[in-house]
Design a protein around this motif. Structure first.
Motif, PDB file in Angstrom:
ATOM      1  N   HIS A   1       0.835  -1.209   0.000  1.00 38.88           N
ATOM      2  CA  HIS A   1       0.000   0.000   0.000  1.00 38.88           C
ATOM      3  C   HIS A   1       0.867   1.254   0.000  1.00 38.88           C
ATOM      4  CE1 HIS A   1      -3.801  -2.043   0.712  1.00 38.88           C
ATOM      5  NE2 HIS A   1      -3.140  -2.851   1.529  1.00 38.88           N
ATOM      6  N   ALA A   2       0.222   2.366  -0.306  1.00 36.00           N
ATOM      7  CA  ALA A   2       0.833   3.655  -0.032  1.00 36.00           C
ATOM      8  C   ALA A   2      -0.218   4.441   0.743  1.00 36.00           C
ATOM      9  CB  ALA A   2       1.199   4.360  -1.320  1.00 36.00           C
TER      10      ALA A   2
ATOM     11  N   GLN B   1      10.312   7.743   5.373  1.00 32.44           N
ATOM     12  CA  GLN B   1       9.089   7.090   4.930  1.00 32.44           C
ATOM     13  C   GLN B   1       7.998   8.061   4.495  1.00 32.44           C
ATOM     14  OE1 GLN B   1       7.531   4.369   7.839  1.00 32.44           O
ATOM     15  NE2 GLN B   1       6.939   2.914   6.263  1.00 32.44           N
ATOM     16  N   TYR B   2       8.116   9.317   4.892  1.00 25.41           N
ATOM     17  CA  TYR B   2       7.028  10.228   4.534  1.00 25.41           C
ATOM     18  C   TYR B   2       7.583  11.488   3.897  1.00 25.41           C
ATOM     19  CZ  TYR B   2       8.192  13.316   8.412  1.00 25.41           C
ATOM     20  OH  TYR B   2       8.832  14.193   9.230  1.00 25.41           O
TER      21      TYR B   2
ATOM     22  N   PRO C   1       2.973   8.914  -3.785  1.00 25.98           N
ATOM     23  CA  PRO C   1       4.045   8.092  -3.199  1.00 25.98           C
ATOM     24  C   PRO C   1       4.122   6.699  -3.829  1.00 25.98           C
ATOM     25  CG  PRO C   1       2.145   8.146  -1.739  1.00 25.98           C
ATOM     26  CD  PRO C   1       1.849   9.107  -2.854  1.00 25.98           C
TER      27      PRO C   1
ATOM     28  N   ARG D   1       4.727   2.582  -3.350  1.00 23.78           N
ATOM     29  CA  ARG D   1       4.222   1.671  -2.321  1.00 23.78           C
ATOM     30  C   ARG D   1       5.152   1.706  -1.112  1.00 23.78           C
ATOM     31  NH1 ARG D   1       3.140  -1.641  -6.645  1.00 23.78           N
ATOM     32  NH2 ARG D   1       0.999  -1.266  -7.301  1.00 23.78           N
TER      33      ARG D   1
ATOM     34  N   LYS E   1       5.205   4.047   1.025  1.00 21.04           N
ATOM     35  CA  LYS E   1       5.490   5.429   1.443  1.00 21.04           C
ATOM     36  C   LYS E   1       4.215   6.194   1.770  1.00 21.04           C
ATOM     37  CE  LYS E   1       9.890   4.974   0.228  1.00 21.04           C
ATOM     38  NZ  LYS E   1      11.027   5.119   1.132  1.00 21.04           N
TER      39      LYS E   1
ATOM     40  N   VAL F   1      -3.515   2.591  -2.951  1.00 20.61           N
ATOM     41  CA  VAL F   1      -3.245   3.781  -2.142  1.00 20.61           C
ATOM     42  C   VAL F   1      -4.398   3.988  -1.154  1.00 20.61           C
ATOM     43  CG1 VAL F   1      -2.877   6.277  -2.172  1.00 20.61           C
ATOM     44  CG2 VAL F   1      -1.965   4.858  -4.032  1.00 20.61           C
TER      45      VAL F   1
ATOM     46  N   ARG G   1       3.642   2.554  -8.423  1.00 19.42           N
ATOM     47  CA  ARG G   1       2.614   3.606  -8.400  1.00 19.42           C
ATOM     48  C   ARG G   1       1.432   3.258  -9.300  1.00 19.42           C
ATOM     49  NH1 ARG G   1       7.433   6.121  -7.735  1.00 19.42           N
ATOM     50  NH2 ARG G   1       7.587   7.670  -6.086  1.00 19.42           N
TER      51      ARG G   1
END
Lengths: 499, 499
Positions: free
Chosen positions: A297-298, A326-327, A353, A355, A357, A402, B85
């Protein structure tokens, strides 16, 4: 999407009695001008929850206007003749000619909704049906048809109460809908599919209007006003052969209420609770972001809100929980020259972002339907089509895994004033307050309407809005963190389930 | 859809050498004006058959124009960054800014086509992808992008020859495409899926241009001209923020050849053969229309053609075979008042036959892209979007089991003149010829172009055009009947197979 049609909108009988005759006269006048011009036809689609006043509204429109120029079509069971032909034939044969109004009660949407709710249509067939509906409507608009799509809404509780009262009323009991409406499962499914259909078919050339159906006075006046304003705008614009896309207010809040007003702004968190809950939620976020499942996931968080609502502080509390690798925080201000040379959404796509992040948008693509709408930085046609484009955009993100969390941090006007004054008095914070903030403050009602429309049109199951009561900063910060955590956990659980 | 890109279009080297420098200069000028205005971006999509000159054309465009203002993007394997992405991210990051040209070589369409041809995409996923592509393109257009979509085409025979010659040429062999292109199965699939994709994604705001790829001179000049005219039109229209829908000629036949010219107009049927074959085909039609399987189908025949091409006579020979209760002939002339008050296709929808029945349209919905286009009875935007609307319409019919057969009865100018003169000399037939017929005759080249575009854009697997060589009436009548019979038999066989 249905949030602001579940807040118990109502107007009193006296107001209704004053307004009705004026509205009626104006509608009649518009109707005759429509016939006179003979330049376009009008189609009104009636959909929504059973018991929300669909039938009553159609009846009323026929009373208000000249029924000789209105043609009401119901599409229940297909006739033999219809069954022998392509599915759309039944709609084509009922199209109103230019200068007339056609009310389609039980239309292509009802067929899609019922088919999907009762399992007769597969997911793909629903998608195909949606594409077909959009194609038909776009063609109709290009050929000179003004389309109004009304969704009459009730919350589940309201629906149950309404069905009970109808059942007990001998005058109305004939109108009682199939029993299964009283089962909450049908309601939930119907609303879920309905949201999907509305999201994908609300386009600038034929938007949906969601009308809360509990109070007859509110409901009737709202529908009448939307029709009237839409008609008048299209009648005025005689230079075009076909009507313009709708530029009427998206949600006429004739009861002066809005979703934001329904928030409990007194919510607050005592200091001791705050410390404890903040730490707990930060630890939870840190853990979730390091969870193995995060690799699929993001996370995207969107922060919007009133000036001085505390977005910065809330974002700092989120960031504090995380590894900086990470962000990323993307502050969104006026677009750069490079960004202005690209389609509107480009400057957000570039920050999506990978995945694993997390991107925090401090203001976002919603600028188009907030500040750009209110300040007139773009054409109405731009922000009107933006709702659909944004929903498409977010659907693409969501389909790619996401997790999308959207916050509106709401404060009341008094709190804002106090914070502005405090900022001005404080040399450290003075940079935070500008002339522009004071100017924005004067547009409070316009922003309130824009926020209402935004939430109505873009709060979806895949990317819901979270309204945060932010008069109390500790409360807001914890609510933000908890919402993020809940969203991640839900996404992980769903992914586990789907294998 | 690819018919007129398989007729061996070519221009000679001398013409090319004269035209090239002029085109080049004009393109450069347009390119600088594009940068100067900075009002819109240009995207050129390159798709089509392997070996049809895609790469060469991209190379040439870079030679002709200023390559500093062109950005060529290829989208082969997704990079790690892209894989992490949402799928569309890779396209967004390559969008050209306003004032620039982006060439997308291997774009969203290549992905869809290859995915479907190699079985990685299900039918529904292809449909979803098409909807996504249309959404993206519509948004780009609204935001100020002019999109050109080129499909470079070769017939199967041409493709094989071309691949062979490339293989034998040491300078070009590195360019050889995957071996499986040489298998005719891949070609057939690719073209079948291609047709479907092109049909659904050719819209007024972003139409496809199909270019025959065999002859480099023809191909290059054609692409250059389409680009130039499209660019100039968009540059001229400075009142609009975003470019207009394309109004360039749909098919610039710079080699002065057209699909109609490729017909063998000497085809004829001796009298004795005619009697026998006519009787046989009429009996066959009569039998097929009484076949039990006809209950699940309806038949629609569209007759278009030059004035005096013999539509009436052909229709009479069809009708003669049938029970009058089973068929209906709809002569299409100027619309009635009632019809003018409705969307364009309404007057055809009302005559769509029920299952088991047969409707003959003597002229049809194609009037919009023929007489209405040539005579200026509608706006260019109307007939430009009509191709897509007609394809949607016919897809709905086809999905509902309607067998759709479309005839263009073609005669040459001499034959028409002879028939006109004969009609004028014959008191019984004099009513058939009017001043208008003579006027139409003067527009022969415009009609020829319109017919070419029509066939290119609306001849599809589900509803192909049949061009009928009609200088000899007996030949034409038998060909019409036989085509109808073959279409019905094929539909029955398909239905039997699908169970």
């Amino acid at each position: 999407m249905f949030e602001s049609a579940e807040i118990g909108r109502a107007i009193d009988k006296a107001t209704f009695d004053t307004e009705e005759p004026l509205l009626r006269e104006a509608l009649l006048e518009a109707q005759y001008a429509l016939r006179e011009q003979g330049r376009f036809a009008v189609i009104i689609l009636i959909n929504g929850i059973e018991g929300a006043g669909k039938g009553e509204t159609v009846k009323l429109l026929n009373e208000w206007m000249d029924p000789r120029l209105i043609q009401v079509s119901t599409f229940d069971q297909q006739t033999d003749e219809e069954l022998a032909r392509p599915a759309a034939w039944r709609y084509w044969r009922q199209l109103p000619p230019k200068g007339r109004i056609g009310i389609f009660f039980g239309n292509w949407y009802s067929q899609l909704l019922h088919g999907r709710v009762h399992g007769e249509l597969k997911k793909e067939q629903l998608s195909q049906g949606i594409v077909g509906a959009l194609g038909l409507e776009q063609m109709l608009c290009n050929e000179g048809t003004l389309i109004f799509k009304f969704w009459f809404h009730l919350s589940k509780k309201q629906m149950k109460a309404r069905l009970r009262s109808l059942r007990d009323d001998p005058l109305h009991s004939w109108r009682l809908s199939p029993l299964d409406w009283q089962q909450s499962k049908t309601y939930d499914k119907f609303v879920r599919v309905g949201e999907q259909v509305l999201r994908r078919t609300s386009r600038d050339y034929a938007p949906w209007y969601i009308v809360e159906g509990v109070d007859a006075c509110y409901r009737s006046l709202t529908v009448g006003r939307i029709l009237l304003e839409g008609l008048q705008a299209a009648l005025r614009d005689t230079t075009r052969r076909a009507p313009l896309p709708h530029t009427t207010p998206l949600m006429t809040s004739i009861d002066q209420r809005s979703l934001l007003d329904s928030l409990d702004m007194s919510l607050a968190l005592p200091k001791a609770d705050y410390r404890e809950q903040l730490t707990r939620e930060q630890a939870r976020l840190s853990r979730l972001m390091r969870d193995k499942r995060m690799r699929r996931h993001a996370l995207v968080a969107v922060f919007e809100g009133n000036d001085a609502a505390g977005k910065g502080g809330a974002i700092r509390r989120v960031a504090a929980a995380l590894d900086p690798r990470q962000y990323r925080i993307v502050p969104v201000a006026a677009p750069t020259e490079e960004e202005r040379a690209q389609p509107y959404l480009w400057r957000f796509w570039r920050h999506i972002p990978a995945r694993g992040k997390f991107t925090v948008f401090d203001r976002s693509w919603y600028g188009r339907v907030l500040v750009e709408r209110v300040e007139g930085f773009c054409e109405p046609s731009d922000w009107l089509r933006a709702y659909g484009e944004i929903n498409d955009f977010e659907e693409q993100l969501s389909n790619a895994g996401v997790v999308l969390v959207k916050f509106w941090l709401a404060i009341d006007q008094d709190t804002q004033l106090a914070r502005f004054q405090e900022r001005e008095a404080n040399p450290v914070k003075r940079f935070k307050i500008t002339e522009e903030d004071w100017r924005n403050r004067e547009k409070w009602p316009q922003y309130r309407d824009a926020v209402g429309d935004m939430v109505d049109r873009t709060s979806t199951q895949m990317a819901p809005w979270t309204l945060v009561e932010a008069n109390d900063k500790p409360f807001a910060r914890v609510k933000v963190l908890r919402t993020l955590n809940d969203a991640l956990e839900m996404a992980f659980a769903k992914a586990d389930k789907d294998g």
